[in-house]
Enzyme design. Structure first.
Site, PDB file in Angstrom:
ATOM      1  N   GLY A  46      34.296  12.817   5.420  1.00  0.00           N
ATOM      2  CA  GLY A  46      33.981  12.543   4.028  1.00  0.00           C
ATOM      3  C   GLY A  46      32.537  12.113   3.904  1.00  0.00           C
ATOM      4  O   GLY A  46      31.889  11.760   4.901  1.00  0.00           O
ATOM      5  N   GLN A  51      25.170   8.069   0.320  1.00  0.00           N
ATOM      6  CA  GLN A  51      24.812   8.208   1.740  1.00  0.00           C
ATOM      7  C   GLN A  51      23.656   9.176   1.951  1.00  0.00           C
ATOM      8  O   GLN A  51      22.994   9.118   2.984  1.00  0.00           O
ATOM      9  CB  GLN A  51      26.021   8.665   2.567  1.00  0.00           C
ATOM     10  CG  GLN A  51      27.118   7.601   2.644  1.00  0.00           C
ATOM     11  CD  GLN A  51      28.262   8.068   3.522  1.00  0.00           C
ATOM     12  OE1 GLN A  51      29.164   8.760   3.054  1.00  0.00           O
ATOM     13  NE2 GLN A  51      28.209   7.733   4.802  1.00  0.00           N
ATOM     14  N   CYS A  99      32.065   5.768  10.217  1.00  0.00           N
ATOM     15  CA  CYS A  99      31.288   6.114   9.035  1.00  0.00           C
ATOM     16  C   CYS A  99      29.958   6.701   9.485  1.00  0.00           C
ATOM     17  O   CYS A  99      29.336   6.158  10.410  1.00  0.00           O
ATOM     18  CB  CYS A  99      31.062   4.867   8.188  1.00  0.00           C
ATOM     19  SG  CYS A  99      30.083   5.154   6.701  1.00  0.00           S
ATOM     20  N   LEU A 100      29.531   7.786   8.832  1.00  0.00           N
ATOM     21  CA  LEU A 100      28.261   8.410   9.210  1.00  0.00           C
ATOM     22  C   LEU A 100      27.081   7.473   8.957  1.00  0.00           C
ATOM     23  O   LEU A 100      26.017   7.660   9.538  1.00  0.00           O
ATOM     24  CB  LEU A 100      28.067   9.720   8.443  1.00  0.00           C
ATOM     25  CG  LEU A 100      29.099  10.821   8.764  1.00  0.00           C
ATOM     26  CD1 LEU A 100      28.889  12.014   7.846  1.00  0.00           C
ATOM     27  CD2 LEU A 100      29.038  11.236  10.231  1.00  0.00           C
ATOM     28  N   HIS A 141      37.911   4.636   1.549  1.00  0.00           N
ATOM     29  CA  HIS A 141      36.637   4.472   2.272  1.00  0.00           C
ATOM     30  C   HIS A 141      35.484   5.094   1.479  1.00  0.00           C
ATOM     31  O   HIS A 141      34.441   4.459   1.284  1.00  0.00           O
ATOM     32  CB  HIS A 141      36.759   5.120   3.655  1.00  0.00           C
ATOM     33  CG  HIS A 141      35.497   5.121   4.453  1.00  0.00           C
ATOM     34  ND1 HIS A 141      35.365   4.464   5.657  1.00  0.00           N
ATOM     35  CD2 HIS A 141      34.296   5.723   4.227  1.00  0.00           C
ATOM     36  CE1 HIS A 141      34.131   4.645   6.116  1.00  0.00           C
ATOM     37  NE2 HIS A 141      33.456   5.411   5.279  1.00  0.00           N
ATOM     38  N   GLU A 142      35.692   6.338   1.021  1.00  0.00           N
ATOM     39  CA  GLU A 142      34.595   7.038   0.324  1.00  0.00           C
ATOM     40  C   GLU A 142      34.273   6.383  -1.020  1.00  0.00           C
ATOM     41  O   GLU A 142      33.106   6.228  -1.371  1.00  0.00           O
ATOM     42  CB  GLU A 142      34.937   8.518   0.129  1.00  0.00           C
ATOM     43  CG  GLU A 142      35.080   9.309   1.429  1.00  0.00           C
ATOM     44  CD  GLU A 142      33.923   9.140   2.394  1.00  0.00           C
ATOM     45  OE1 GLU A 142      32.780   8.958   1.933  1.00  0.00           O
ATOM     46  OE2 GLU A 142      34.151   9.156   3.602  1.00  0.00           O
ATOM     47  N   HIS A 145      32.043   3.397  -0.991  1.00  0.00           N
ATOM     48  CA  HIS A 145      30.594   3.669  -0.942  1.00  0.00           C
ATOM     49  C   HIS A 145      29.982   3.646  -2.344  1.00  0.00           C
ATOM     50  O   HIS A 145      28.812   3.284  -2.503  1.00  0.00           O
ATOM     51  CB  HIS A 145      30.325   5.051  -0.324  1.00  0.00           C
ATOM     52  CG  HIS A 145      30.350   5.079   1.177  1.00  0.00           C
ATOM     53  ND1 HIS A 145      29.418   4.435   1.953  1.00  0.00           N
ATOM     54  CD2 HIS A 145      31.168   5.708   2.049  1.00  0.00           C
ATOM     55  CE1 HIS A 145      29.670   4.662   3.239  1.00  0.00           C
ATOM     56  NE2 HIS A 145      30.737   5.427   3.329  1.00  0.00           N
TER      57      HIS A 145
HETATM   58 NI    NI Z   1      31.456   6.116   5.204  1.00  0.00          NI
END
Ligand code: NI
Length: 176
Positions: A46, A51, A99-100, A141-142, A145
């Site tokens: 995701g 991000q 997480c990226l 999670h997404e 953000h």
């Molecule tokens: Ni993330």
């Protein structure tokens, strides 16, 4: 379309509350194209617009069946704009997340088990789904953000936080 650099934890923009999308136009389509290319290039599950440095309420996610993650059920590719989440019941469960924007690390995070989410797709059509388990976890999670929250802020015990290579064998493997 371009693979964009992913901001890492500590960047102020990742801590901001993102603004709602007002128009479902070519600019939104270009943003989603960049997000999609970036998520695929980094093998992410995701990605949220902040991000890649765009403070708008847009997330994408997708899980294809992957032999590396045999316990993780597939999730269809989804673009979710201006999402609203409603937890269904009080039940939460712990699961490992990455997480990226927090590269190389994994942490054990409590999330609501069952969730209804609503929002719009890239053309403005309504999305309304009731999901559970890993799908519900990815969406929570997404969408965090978009409110400036990264998963370590949701953790209850930082002893369950570490580098993926050091944790190998201790955690159930999950995609970022
Ligand atoms: Ni993330």
């Amino acid at each position: 379309m371009a693979v964009r650099p992913v901001l890492k934890m500590g960047e102020p923009l990742l801590g901001q509350v993102a603004a709602p999308v007002q128009r479902f136009d070519a600019q939104l389509a270009a943003l989603v194209a960049d997000m999609t290319e970036t998520m695929h290039a980094l093998n992410g599950a995701g990605l949220a617009a902040p991000q890649i440095g765009v403070s708008l309420r847009v997330v994408i996610f997708e899980i294809t069946s992957n032999p590396r993650y045999p316990d993780v059920p597939p999730i269809p590719f989804t673009v979710l704009v201006n999402p609203e989440l409603t937890a269904l019941g009080e039940e939460q469960e712990d699961g490992w997340e990455g997480c990226l924007s927090v590269p190389g690390l994994r942490g054990l995070v409590p999330r609501f088990t069952r969730l209804r989410y609503r929002g719009r797709d890239i053309e403005g059509a309504v999305i309304d789904r009731t999901v559970a388990g890993f799908h519900a976890r990815v969406v929570q999670h997404e969408v965090d953000h978009l409110d400036g929250i990264l998963y370590p802020q949701r953790m209850r015990d930082l002893r369950n936080f570490g580098f993926e290579d050091a944790l190998r064998g201790q955690v159930r493997p999950t995609p970022d």
